[in-house]
Motif scaffolding. Structure first.
Motif, PDB file in Angstrom:
ATOM      1  N   ARG A  41       0.819  -1.215   0.000  1.00  0.00           N
ATOM      2  CA  ARG A  41       0.000   0.000   0.000  1.00  0.00           C
ATOM      3  C   ARG A  41       0.857   1.272   0.000  1.00  0.00           C
ATOM      4  NH1 ARG A  41      -5.311   1.236   1.581  1.00  0.00           N
ATOM      5  NH2 ARG A  41      -4.460   3.321   1.444  1.00  0.00           N
ATOM      6  N   LEU A  42       2.024   1.211  -0.659  1.00  0.00           N
ATOM      7  CA  LEU A  42       2.747   2.449  -0.926  1.00  0.00           C
ATOM      8  C   LEU A  42       2.076   3.128  -2.109  1.00  0.00           C
ATOM      9  CD1 LEU A  42       6.485   1.422  -0.561  1.00  0.00           C
ATOM     10  CD2 LEU A  42       5.222   3.060   0.817  1.00  0.00           C
ATOM     11  N   SER A  61      -8.420   3.567   4.999  1.00  0.00           N
ATOM     12  CA  SER A  61      -7.801   4.849   5.341  1.00  0.00           C
ATOM     13  C   SER A  61      -6.499   4.573   6.092  1.00  0.00           C
ATOM     14  CB  SER A  61      -8.741   5.646   6.232  1.00  0.00           C
ATOM     15  OG  SER A  61      -8.873   4.967   7.468  1.00  0.00           O
ATOM     16  N   ARG A  62      -5.698   5.597   6.231  1.00  0.00           N
ATOM     17  CA  ARG A  62      -4.413   5.415   6.910  1.00  0.00           C
ATOM     18  C   ARG A  62      -4.627   4.825   8.295  1.00  0.00           C
ATOM     19  NH1 ARG A  62      -0.362   9.249   4.532  1.00  0.00           N
ATOM     20  NH2 ARG A  62       0.966   8.773   6.302  1.00  0.00           N
ATOM     21  N   ARG A  63      -5.657   5.359   8.981  1.00  0.00           N
ATOM     22  CA  ARG A  63      -5.917   4.917  10.346  1.00  0.00           C
ATOM     23  C   ARG A  63      -6.374   3.449  10.368  1.00  0.00           C
ATOM     24  NH1 ARG A  63      -7.360   7.339  15.338  1.00  0.00           N
ATOM     25  NH2 ARG A  63      -6.923   9.353  14.406  1.00  0.00           N
ATOM     26  N   ALA A  64      -7.295   3.156   9.451  1.00  0.00           N
ATOM     27  CA  ALA A  64      -7.828   1.790   9.420  1.00  0.00           C
ATOM     28  C   ALA A  64      -6.764   0.801   8.964  1.00  0.00           C
ATOM     29  CB  ALA A  64      -9.033   1.721   8.481  1.00  0.00           C
ATOM     30  N   LEU A  65      -5.795   1.311   8.226  1.00  0.00           N
ATOM     31  CA  LEU A  65      -4.741   0.440   7.693  1.00  0.00           C
ATOM     32  C   LEU A  65      -3.727   0.060   8.778  1.00  0.00           C
ATOM     33  CD1 LEU A  65      -3.880  -0.703   4.938  1.00  0.00           C
ATOM     34  CD2 LEU A  65      -2.456   1.328   4.644  1.00  0.00           C
ATOM     35  N   ARG A  66      -3.638   0.936   9.803  1.00  0.00           N
ATOM     36  CA  ARG A  66      -2.547   0.782  10.760  1.00  0.00           C
ATOM     37  C   ARG A  66      -2.414  -0.632  11.348  1.00  0.00           C
ATOM     38  NH1 ARG A  66      -1.055   5.705  14.360  1.00  0.00           N
ATOM     39  NH2 ARG A  66      -0.450   6.376  12.298  1.00  0.00           N
ATOM     40  N   PRO A  67      -3.503  -1.237  11.828  1.00  0.00           N
ATOM     41  CA  PRO A  67      -3.321  -2.591  12.375  1.00  0.00           C
ATOM     42  C   PRO A  67      -2.775  -3.590  11.353  1.00  0.00           C
ATOM     43  CG  PRO A  67      -5.648  -1.917  12.433  1.00  0.00           C
ATOM     44  CD  PRO A  67      -4.863  -0.745  11.986  1.00  0.00           C
ATOM     45  N   ARG A  69      -0.549  -2.743   8.992  1.00  0.00           N
ATOM     46  CA  ARG A  69       0.803  -2.366   8.588  1.00  0.00           C
ATOM     47  C   ARG A  69       1.863  -3.338   9.114  1.00  0.00           C
ATOM     48  NH1 ARG A  69       1.447   0.721   4.251  1.00  0.00           N
ATOM     49  NH2 ARG A  69       0.545   2.783   4.403  1.00  0.00           N
ATOM     50  N   ARG A  70       1.636  -3.817  10.335  1.00  0.00           N
ATOM     51  CA  ARG A  70       2.655  -4.694  10.901  1.00  0.00           C
ATOM     52  C   ARG A  70       2.686  -6.048  10.217  1.00  0.00           C
ATOM     53  NH1 ARG A  70       1.170  -7.204  16.617  1.00  0.00           N
ATOM     54  NH2 ARG A  70       2.956  -8.421  15.944  1.00  0.00           N
ATOM     55  N   GLU A  71       1.637  -6.337   9.456  1.00  0.00           N
ATOM     56  CA  GLU A  71       1.536  -7.654   8.833  1.00  0.00           C
ATOM     57  C   GLU A  71       2.371  -7.765   7.558  1.00  0.00           C
ATOM     58  OE1 GLU A  71      -0.354 -10.043  10.020  1.00  0.00           O
ATOM     59  OE2 GLU A  71      -1.718  -9.041  11.418  1.00  0.00           O
ATOM     60  N   VAL A  72       2.651  -6.623   6.948  1.00  0.00           N
ATOM     61  CA  VAL A  72       3.372  -6.627   5.678  1.00  0.00           C
ATOM     62  C   VAL A  72       4.548  -5.662   5.758  1.00  0.00           C
ATOM     63  CG1 VAL A  72       3.176  -6.362   3.188  1.00  0.00           C
ATOM     64  CG2 VAL A  72       1.155  -6.895   4.521  1.00  0.00           C
ATOM     65  N   SER A  73       5.723  -6.127   5.392  1.00  0.00           N
ATOM     66  CA  SER A  73       6.891  -5.247   5.376  1.00  0.00           C
ATOM     67  C   SER A  73       7.571  -5.338   4.025  1.00  0.00           C
ATOM     68  CB  SER A  73       7.902  -5.676   6.434  1.00  0.00           C
ATOM     69  OG  SER A  73       7.368  -5.543   7.700  1.00  0.00           O
ATOM     70  N   LEU A 100       3.937   1.905  15.259  1.00  0.00           N
ATOM     71  CA  LEU A 100       2.774   1.018  15.321  1.00  0.00           C
ATOM     72  C   LEU A 100       2.388   0.720  16.769  1.00  0.00           C
ATOM     73  CD1 LEU A 100       3.874  -1.451  12.491  1.00  0.00           C
ATOM     74  CD2 LEU A 100       2.186   0.366  12.315  1.00  0.00           C
ATOM     75  N   GLY A 101       3.110   1.313  17.709  1.00  0.00           N
ATOM     76  CA  GLY A 101       2.805   1.098  19.118  1.00  0.00           C
ATOM     77  C   GLY A 101       2.944  -0.344  19.536  1.00  0.00           C
ATOM     78  N   LEU A 102       4.009  -0.999  19.066  1.00  0.00           N
ATOM     79  CA  LEU A 102       4.148  -2.421  19.331  1.00  0.00           C
ATOM     80  C   LEU A 102       5.009  -2.724  20.555  1.00  0.00           C
ATOM     81  CD1 LEU A 102       4.575  -3.771  15.690  1.00  0.00           C
ATOM     82  CD2 LEU A 102       2.530  -3.827  17.114  1.00  0.00           C
ATOM     83  N   ALA A 103       5.626  -1.706  21.120  1.00  0.00           N
ATOM     84  CA  ALA A 103       6.432  -1.949  22.312  1.00  0.00           C
ATOM     85  C   ALA A 103       5.923  -1.028  23.414  1.00  0.00           C
ATOM     86  CB  ALA A 103       7.907  -1.675  22.019  1.00  0.00           C
ATOM     87  N   SER A 104       5.724  -1.580  24.590  1.00  0.00           N
ATOM     88  CA  SER A 104       5.088  -0.792  25.643  1.00  0.00           C
ATOM     89  C   SER A 104       6.074   0.184  26.294  1.00  0.00           C
ATOM     90  CB  SER A 104       4.487  -1.721  26.703  1.00  0.00           C
ATOM     91  OG  SER A 104       5.488  -2.605  27.150  1.00  0.00           O
ATOM     92  N   SER A 105       7.347  -0.148  26.262  1.00  0.00           N
ATOM     93  CA  SER A 105       8.303   0.756  26.892  1.00  0.00           C
ATOM     94  C   SER A 105       9.535   0.877  26.010  1.00  0.00           C
ATOM     95  CB  SER A 105       8.721   0.192  28.252  1.00  0.00           C
ATOM     96  OG  SER A 105       9.426  -1.014  28.031  1.00  0.00           O
ATOM     97  N   ARG A 106      10.340   1.872  26.330  1.00  0.00           N
ATOM     98  CA  ARG A 106      11.576   2.067  25.615  1.00  0.00           C
ATOM     99  C   ARG A 106      12.476   0.842  25.756  1.00  0.00           C
ATOM    100  NH1 ARG A 106      14.177   6.716  24.045  1.00  0.00           N
ATOM    101  NH2 ARG A 106      16.379   6.369  23.647  1.00  0.00           N
TER     102      ARG A 106
END
Lengths: 320, 336
Positions: A41-42, A61-67, A69-73, A100-106
């Motif tokens: 989706r580029l 939409s960009r927002r709906a796509l976010r979950p 995004r992590r599935e495809v690189s 993608l907010g995939l890590a809870s902490s630094r």
């Protein structure tokens, strides 16, 4: 001069099974990279759909796509231009986790970045360094780490080894093969390098001027290619073995790939095809299933038999 | 195969050093080779091995920061240290070049005809009309369709493969004795590459042009080279007839390179591509040691204590030579 829409990809359908490697092969201008960009989706296709594990992600939409995004690189050809020179390797690899907010902490992010670096054969300490301090092969490993840090289900690798030296290419291909086997992601491997395809792919799809001309298992495509273009392409790629290479017969295609701004009518390959008949000039061949795979050629029968252009036009490679 | 007679180009003990901000960098060290008329010599290696610098130094194309020593003889003429007017007569007329990227080598604002005739008018003093007629002939020779009308076209009106044919036509304009082709097909698609390789091979056979082909692609070497020179970190590590070198590589670097190329069935058979660990060194000065030792599986103290000479296998009367203290074929024999 012609200005207007260019149909870079026309009516291409592909399906990649979980955990399989599909190689998308073609020469420049075939549209293979455009397909890859649509998959991540580029680019959004003008028409058609991209489905990811059943979900239609084509027009999210960009927002709906976010979950999703992590599935495809994606891994690009040139790591020098796809890694931000001002970010450290740790920030580059950690960026997908952060966005993608995939890590809870630094700390968790740093741990996962370190793990990803080790996974691609780099030391954890490399996170402190910058891309310019690394060699081409190491940089491509960083791109692979960035692509895999979010544990995607599908990796699009667009000519991942084409900018690298032969020996480095070998280590990156080995790495991709190992990671794919161990992590089990599916892979769309876009390349013009047929020897790498034969090494890495389970299935092969061949594109010519924006259309898919043939698709099948690696064995079927390499051992008994049906489409005249596939036959010509395979015969043109030189083997790194002088005796075999000089004993081969190769098909010399006349002319070059036409411009996608004005593709030929009928079969797009007919202008260069040594066995084209009248029907090929007018009627577009559809991709249909034969005994050997899928092929878009009027001359191939349902049992997969058809003309072999390597027999039709014998051109010895060496002078004898 | 088609090579005959005395070498047309003889390179002996060529050394090239560049002055850089970080001190001198040795790019080419004691490189020697011959090329005969009609022969294709492939110079193979990875980035930084010195293959392009070797190619450029043949006709003195290196920048002023380069110091070149040794000898490059074109028939009886010494080119290293030759005055600029001499080199200018040689370039284009006797030693011609084809580079990787035809679009950056052709001038976009002149027709291909005017670019081909420029060489002819300078070197052969042809009239405008004669030169144009010869340009049409040359375009026909390299397989450009309807050359008489294409001679007036601009580079952007040609496709990539056709541009590379135009470059080859320009290079052949004055019937050079030596054609140096630096990665001539690297920017081209495989189906186009096949045609350009056929063209180069055909030129060697028909015109007797000696070709020095610089490439990183072992498939291209296997296809068209008569002999091969393998370079690593500025030195020749192995040289020999193509078939022999592929059949029985002796230097561990050559062995590694050949093992790194993916081939059919290697993965299916559980095999892996061979990797060469480590990096090509940047050498400020050439050490008295094997430069591949740090990356070589067979290296020992001897390799780090002295540079091996390029030696033939003792029983082997051919010209297949390797610069290695522990050549792979000797190990094989011991292993048995």
């Amino acid at each position: 001069m012609h200005f207007g829409p260019v149909r870079a990809v026309d009516g291409v359908s592909l399906r990649i099974e979980r955990g399989r490697v599909l190689a998308l092969v073609g020469e420049s201008g075939s549209g293979k990279s455009t397909v890859g960009r649509c998959v991540v989706r580029l680019l959004a296709p003008t028409s058609g759909t991209v489905r990811l594990a059943g979900t239609d992600v084509t027009h999210l939409s960009r927002r709906a796509l976010r979950p999703h995004r992590r599935e495809v690189s994606i891994v690009f050809q040139d790591p020098a231009s796809s890694l931000d020179p001002r970010l450290s390797v740790g920030d580059i690899v950690g960026e997908p986790l952060r966005l993608l907010g995939l890590a809870s902490s630094r700390r968790e992010r740093e741990t996962r970045v370190g793990d990803a670096l080790e996974q691609v054969g780099l030391r954890r300490q490399v996170a402190q360094r910058y891309p310019h301090e690394m060699s081409g092969g190491q940089r491509q490993r960083v791109s692979i780490a960035r692509a895999l840090v979010s544990s995607p289900r599908l990796l699009v690798a667009d000519e991942p080894t084409s900018a690298l030296d032969v020996s480095v290419q070998a280590s990156v291909l080995n790495l991709l093969a190992d990671l794919q086997r161990d992590l089990g992601f599916a892979c769309l491997f876009i390349t013009h390098d047929l020897s790498a395809v034969e090494y890495l792919a389970d299935e092969v799809a061949v594109m010519y001027l924006g259309t898919l001309v043939e698709q099948g298992s690696r064995e079927a495509v390499f051992d008994s290619p049906s489409h005249p273009y596939t036959q010509a392409l395979l015969s043109a790629a030189p083997l790194a073995n002088p005796r075999e290479q000089r004993a081969r017969r190769r098909v010399l295609l006349s002319g070059e790939i036409p411009s996608p701004t004005a593709p030929p009518p009928g079969c797009r390959f007919h202008t260069r095809c040594p066995v084209a008949v009248e029907r090929c000039r007018t009627e577009v061949p559809l991709l249909r299933t034969t005994a050997l795979g899928q092929v878009a050629c009027h001359l191939v029968a349902d049992d997969g038999s058809g003309p072999d252009v390597r027999q039709q036009q014998p051109v010895p490679v060496g002078e004898g | 195969m088609t090579a005959q007679g005395e070498p047309v180009l003889t390179v002996r003990d060529l050394r090239v050093t560049f002055r850089t901000d970080d001190g001198p960098v040795s790019a080419v060290d004691s490189v020697s080779f011959d090329v005969r008329p009609g022969e294709v010599l492939a110079v193979v290696g990875e980035s930084g091995c010195g293959k392009s610098v070797t190619a450029m130094s043949i006709a003195g194309l290196l920048p002023p920061s380069a110091t070149v020593t040794g000898s490059v003889r074109l028939r009886d003429q010494e080119l290293v240290g030759a005055p600029e007017p001499t080199l200018r007569r040689v370039r284009g007329a006797e030693v011609a070049y084809v580079f990787q990227e035809p679009m950056t080598s052709l001038n976009p604002v002149f027709t291909v005809g005017s670019q081909i005739t420029e060489t002819l008018r300078i070197h052969q003093k042809l009239s405008r009309k004669q030169a144009l007629a010869r340009a049409v002939e040359l375009l026909a020779l390299v397989g450009i369709p309807s050359p008489a009308s294409r001679v007036g076209a601009y580079p952007h009106q040609f496709s990539g493969g056709m541009r590379q044919r135009v470059m080859i036509a320009m290079a052949l304009a004055c019937d050079p004795a030596v054609l140096v082709a630096d990665e001539p097909t690297t920017a081209l698609d495989v189906t186009v590459q096949a045609a350009v390789l056929d063209l180069l091979r055909d030129l060697g056979t028909r015109l007797g042009t000696a070709i020095v082909l610089i490439t990183h692609d072992l498939g291209v070497v296997a296809d068209i080279a008569d002999r091969v020179l393998v370079m690593y970190a500025g030195r020749v590590v192995e040289t020999g007839p193509t078939q022999e070198l592929f059949d029985a590589p002796r230097h561990h670097y050559t062995l590694g390179l050949l093992g790194a190329v993916p081939t059919a069935g290697r993965r299916a058979a559980g095999g892996r591509l061979q990797e060469i660990p480590g990096l090509v060194p940047v050498l400020h000065e050439q050490p008295d040691a094997c430069t591949f030792a740090e990356r070589c599986p067979a290296a020992d103290e001897q390799c780090r204590a002295g540079a091996p000479a390029l030696e033939p296998r003792d029983t082997d009367p051919t010209t297949h030579r390797a610069a290695c203290w522990h050549p792979a074929d000797a190990l094989l024999t011991k292993g048995r």
